[in-house]
Design a protein around this motif. Sequence first.
Motif, short mmCIF file in Angstrom:
data_model
loop_
_atom_site.label_atom_id
_atom_site.label_comp_id
_atom_site.label_asym_id
_atom_site.label_seq_id
_atom_site.Cartn_x
_atom_site.Cartn_y
_atom_site.Cartn_z
N UNK A 74 2.21 2.28 5.82
CA UNK A 74 1.62 2.86 4.61
C UNK A 74 1.15 1.76 3.66
N UNK A 75 1.97 0.70 3.54
CA UNK A 75 1.59 -0.42 2.67
C UNK A 75 0.34 -1.12 3.20
N UNK A 76 0.26 -1.27 4.53
CA UNK A 76 -0.91 -1.90 5.14
C UNK A 76 -2.16 -1.07 4.89
N UNK A 77 -2.02 0.25 5.03
CA UNK A 77 -3.16 1.15 4.78
C UNK A 77 -3.62 1.04 3.34
N UNK A 78 -2.67 1.04 2.42
CA UNK A 78 -3.03 0.91 1.00
C UNK A 78 -3.72 -0.42 0.72
N UNK A 79 -3.24 -1.47 1.37
CA UNK A 79 -3.87 -2.79 1.17
C UNK A 79 -5.29 -2.80 1.71
N UNK A 80 -5.49 -2.24 2.90
CA UNK A 80 -6.83 -2.19 3.47
C UNK A 80 -7.75 -1.31 2.63
N UNK A 81 -7.20 -0.21 2.13
CA UNK A 81 -8.00 0.66 1.27
C UNK A 81 -8.36 -0.05 -0.03
#
Length: 245
Positions: free
Chosen positions: A36-43
């Motif tokens: 989830x943190x990786x997705x937020x960072x990519x977003x």
Amino acid sequence: MKNTTHSFGLALACALAVSACGDREAERAAAAAAQAAAIEQQADELAKKYDSAVASNDWDMARIHGIALVDQYPQSTAATRIGPSLDEVKGKAEGAREQRRMEALWAYAQVPADGGTQRSAMIYSKEPVDVDGSGAKPVQLVFRDHPKWKRSSYLVLQASDFAKACYRRCQVTLVADGAAPKRMSANRPDTDEATAMFIDDEKALWRLVRKTKVLEVEFLVKDGSPRTAVFETGGLDGSQMPGWD
């Protein structure tokens, strides 16, 4: 004694199993949180590109980054934030593309003439027009600035002739963006054949074109009947004709 030992073994095994299950749940939770943190960072990275493009009025790039963000990371905080503005950005991107298309319809020329430079801005009609039954051909609208002949505006046919009634003076009818028709005086050269006809008030025509996206021009052809040419004029670059604005 054997029963006691057996019971203790079962209890220990159960305790170890519960501990193992707890560890796996914790690992899964940690992995989900990391994902989830990786997705937020990519977003967030896409959102930064989106914000930068919006700030610089680069609507095409803003649209690309915005659509990528909401498509790839729809549940992200960044997607939720930019969602309400994305439709407006899409509209502005479409408007920018349409403006570039209209700008490309105009052609400009600078050529030496009589000790100076002749400048011209030219555009063809949106659709060809059949003026004499020989088949539809483009009609051209031209603005010209000549060192000797000064400024002029005129229509050009690819074949046939304008009405002989226009030898001295006639009128063309102009409709700008669907507004009420305007009449302007026009004249063609006093020759046997004339594929060009001047619209006398080039200043008024220029001002009209500069604020118009679509201009309809009705004129008389050789047999005296009217024809209409439609020009998508909204992309005219006034800087190409210094002093006209």
